[in-house]
Every structure is written in structure tokens, then in C-alpha cells.
Scaffold this motif. Sequence first.
Motif, PDB file in Angstrom:
ATOM      1  N   ALA A 173       5.338  10.135   0.812  1.00  0.00           N
ATOM      2  CA  ALA A 173       4.486   8.948   0.710  1.00  0.00           C
ATOM      3  C   ALA A 173       4.959   7.901   1.709  1.00  0.00           C
ATOM      4  O   ALA A 173       6.153   7.772   1.980  1.00  0.00           O
ATOM      5  N   ASP A 175      -7.535   8.367  -5.887  1.00  0.00           N
ATOM      6  CA  ASP A 175      -7.432   7.952  -4.489  1.00  0.00           C
ATOM      7  C   ASP A 175      -6.103   8.379  -3.875  1.00  0.00           C
ATOM      8  O   ASP A 175      -5.081   8.478  -4.567  1.00  0.00           O
ATOM      9  N   ILE A 176      -6.134   8.568  -2.565  1.00  0.00           N
ATOM     10  CA  ILE A 176      -4.918   8.945  -1.853  1.00  0.00           C
ATOM     11  C   ILE A 176      -4.021   7.747  -1.603  1.00  0.00           C
ATOM     12  O   ILE A 176      -2.857   7.893  -1.255  1.00  0.00           O
ATOM     13  N   SER A 177      -4.535   6.540  -1.785  1.00  0.00           N
ATOM     14  CA  SER A 177      -3.762   5.308  -1.607  1.00  0.00           C
ATOM     15  C   SER A 177      -3.847   4.459  -2.871  1.00  0.00           C
ATOM     16  O   SER A 177      -4.879   4.430  -3.542  1.00  0.00           O
ATOM     17  N   LYS A 178      -2.751   3.790  -3.171  1.00  0.00           N
ATOM     18  CA  LYS A 178      -2.685   2.843  -4.277  1.00  0.00           C
ATOM     19  C   LYS A 178      -2.284   1.486  -3.700  1.00  0.00           C
ATOM     20  O   LYS A 178      -1.352   1.399  -2.879  1.00  0.00           O
ATOM     21  N   ALA A 216       0.854  -1.200   0.000  1.00  0.00           N
ATOM     22  CA  ALA A 216       0.000   0.000   0.000  1.00  0.00           C
ATOM     23  C   ALA A 216       0.884   1.243   0.000  1.00  0.00           C
ATOM     24  O   ALA A 216       1.787   1.372   0.824  1.00  0.00           O
ATOM     25  N   THR A 261       0.591   5.294   0.260  1.00  0.00           N
ATOM     26  CA  THR A 261      -0.342   6.343   0.687  1.00  0.00           C
ATOM     27  C   THR A 261       0.383   7.678   0.757  1.00  0.00           C
ATOM     28  O   THR A 261       1.511   7.751   1.262  1.00  0.00           O
ATOM     29  N   SER A 272       1.220  10.764   2.469  1.00  0.00           N
ATOM     30  CA  SER A 272       1.144  11.249   3.853  1.00  0.00           C
ATOM     31  C   SER A 272       1.023  12.757   3.918  1.00  0.00           C
ATOM     32  O   SER A 272       0.354  13.308   4.807  1.00  0.00           O
TER      33      SER A 272
END
Length: 534
Positions: free
Chosen positions: A351, A318-321, A302, A304, A306
Motif C-alpha cells: 500500500a 474502493d482501491i483507495s481510502k 490517502a 491506496t 499499489s
Amino acid sequence: MVRRKYILAVLTPILILCSFTSASLMNQPFVYDMVDIDQETVNKDVLSPKDPLNLAQDLHAAIAITGNADFNDAAYAEEWFGNGSEINPYITSNYSIIATAPVIISILWTPLEPLVNEPIDVRAIINDTHPLTMVLLRYDDGYIYRNLTMGLMGGSPPEYYAALPAIGEAGIIQVEVWALDSNGDWGFSDVIDIEIKQAVITTTSPTTSPTTSQIDPADITLMLLVASLGGIGSLVIIFALIIVRKRKKSDDTPPFEDRIEEQLVSDQKGVRALRGAEFVGNRLRLKVKIVNNTLNVITDVAVTLSSYPRDSLNLEGDISKIVPKIDPEGFRSPAFEFLPTQDCVRGNIVASISYADHHGKVHSMTTEPYIIRAVCDLLTPERISSEDFELRLTSLDHGEITLRVEEWTPEEMQSKTQKVLETSNFFEVSSKTEEIQEHIESRLTGWAKGKYTNKNIGVEITITGLSGVKGATCKIQMSGEDDAMIMPAIDEIGKKLSAWLCPRCSGGLPVESVKEIKAGKTTVCPFCGISIDR
């Protein structure tokens, strides 16, 4: 009966020809069709339903077909005759394509599934109403975008070729083609994902053979000494002690499986995270590369964001992949795209990454901050006269900085400054040079406006020094309607003026290339591929 034989005699060679054609098509290398549609250039005459074969001339924008689904949709929208089958194919004709910029019709690469140690041959077919002056193959190797100049192979429309070097790591690389024509228009392809696979390494099991006990020379000396002193009985006893000692040494050696496990543990190098970003059009694209240098699969990766400057960047998506898994010695590079909301973007992007190892244990890490100080990438040139430029400056705030360069003459710096202003999205308002005894003074001015706020910014660069002698002083004065744009813009222009840049693409040359140039050698630009010397 005669008529049936006649029909079979006619159909048989046709069916055989169709089967050979179908088989040959199945063996063709993979072609990725991609033609950008600019809806603003569409000037289509609506065809009458009474003309199912589209025999009338049809002015039309380029049509994008990237797969069977797009083909069917285009056929339905364009009312093409046929259904796409072998016996009833789609029929199109007499289209007049409107294209003011280069159109990348197709991109082909071989091998279809390249290995980490294989180069990749890439060909692109490009159509344009003007001659092409430059075609670049851009690819992301997981670290940065690199450019290769594609060579003309011929054909109509022309086909261009370039060879990607072996990537060296398993994972997915992204490839795109940029084309520039003599009219100054750029054409861009879609971004293609090419999966690089790990090379298969074949191993053979070690062969076993009967082992024979070997006696240490020191043991032989001991036996001879004892035999000479104590007779045959003592010799037998000593020989038995040596055999027991050899067996004990053999028992102390760990089993083969244990030695392999120890080797695997010592070979593990861990998981690394890298990051990089660039402006593509009016968007900032950030990539985080996760490299699995272990000998085991990592899962549930993951990535994300930050931290990022939310006041000037809008995250799209999205803020997360999530990446389900990364194979040993492989990598993945999830991307994030931002849309700037201001003409000056400053701040850091950080990130965080988490993943599970082959034991199910969760690990986490963070990337080094990516520092953004961008103004020039968010500008557009704006034409203005010299008189209006001087008048507008009187009402604007300004800042200035003076720097000294030792590697270039004033004449070389003038040419370099013109290139820097162009690549920094400034319209060149004026360029004047005066000789004052042995000295030369050049004054260049530029004008631009922000893409989002439409606030103007002007630059004035003065270069002085001895004519034809290395060493020049550069004064950069920046004036703008937005105070927040002034100092970051000065910083950007100053760094470009003092850096070694490629004379063609204006990319900053790495330290190794600069050393080669200073040593009188020829180097190659890592971005556009041209040869550069002093």
C-alpha cells in the motif's frame, strides 16, 4: 370541579415518575445492540392482523436492532403495536427465538469516550440454548487483533465482562465479541468502532519575577585587582564594562518564541505506516495503520493499494481510502477486504500512503510488503473413512518434508499435531501410535477440501522419537488434486508444528513468552488471555 381535581391528583405522580424514568435513561452508559439474523433459521408463523399485541407464540429468528432506524423498521416489519413514543411505545411479547448459535444481544462499554490513558470496561449479554464454553473480546489496537477472555458476571441471559487496557494512542479501535457454546457453535457480534481521544494536558504559564544582575566571581576578582592598582576611577570603568558585557550576553539569547519553535522542530518524529492482515471467515482483511507522531495535524491522508495478487484475490470496495485528518499523536487504520477466488493464495500486498503536513507540503511513503501464503485458512474439513482416505491418496500428487523439533517429546508432538490439524481445518481421519522397543511412532492423517474449487487435499504426519524424551522427527506428506496447494500447505503445517502455540487458541506465542516458559515461568497468551507454563 371535583372530577378535575381527582384527575390531576392521579396524573401528577404518573408524570413525575415518567420524568424520573426519562432522566435515568439519559444517564445510562451507551449500549450497542447487535443481534445477527440468520434468515435460514426463520420459521415464523404469520400472525393475524386481528392480533395487534402479538399475544400468540411466534417462532422467530433473532432480531437485530442497532439504533432508532432499525427499531422503526423492525416494528413496521413485525407489525408491532404502538409508534415508539413515550405515550405509545412499541409492544412485543411471546416471541420464541430460534438460535442454534450464541447470540450477542448487546455490548456495553464505559467510559463512552475513553482517553488514551484510560482502561475500557466492556460487558456483553449473550443468549444461547447451550452453555457457553468460551467468550472472547477481540480488539484491534491498530497493529494486530488481540483476544481477551471475558469472565461470567451472572444474570439471565448471562453477562460477560473484560477490561481493555489503556490503548495509549488516540484514534479508533475496533471491538467484537466471539462466543463458543458446548455444541461447538460460534456466535459473532458486529464490529464496533470505539474512538479513543487524546488526554487533555493542562499547562500553566511561567510566572515572571524581577530579575537582578548577577556578577561572575571572576569579574569581582578583576575589579578588586584593578581597584588596588588604579584607584576608584578604574573600578568604575571596569564595572561599566562588565554591565555592557552582561547585556550583550542577554541580547545573544534568542527570544522565547524562537526557542519554542526550535524545540518543536526537534521533537517531531514523523509519520509511520504499519500493516497487518488476517483471515476473518472466508475473507482476508488488511489494515494499514497511519500513526501521526508529529505535533501538528496531517490532512488529506490517502491509502491506496499499489499491488496485490489479483489472480487469487478480489478486492471488495474502493482501491483507495481517504482519511480527512489525523490529529497529533493520533492514528487511523483504514481496512481493505479481499475475497479469495482460489484455494491457494500467494503473493504480496503493498500500500502507498500520501498526506499533507501543516505547511501544505505533500509527502508519500509505502508499506513493507505483506506476504501471503495461505491454504489452510481457505479449507473446510471433510469427513472421510480411513479406507477411502488410503484409496484416494493413490491417485493424488504429493510432496513431503521432514523436520526436527527439540523442545517436545513424541507424545507432546502427537497432541500438538492433533490441535494443528484441527485449527488448520482438516478433518482428523485417524490417529495411531505404536511402540517399537524404546521408540514411539505416531501416524495422524487429515482430509479437507477447498472452499472455492472443492478440490481435496490430504495430509499424513508421522512422528518418531524416544518415548518421554525431548526431541522428535516429524515427516509431513501432503497430497492434493491441485499441485499449487501442496507446497504452501506443507509450509504452513511445518511452521505450526515447530512453533510454540497456545494450547487453548493455538495462537503463535511471541518470543518473550517462549523465553518465560523455557525459564520455568508462567506467561499469558496475548490472544486468549490464559496462563501457560511448561
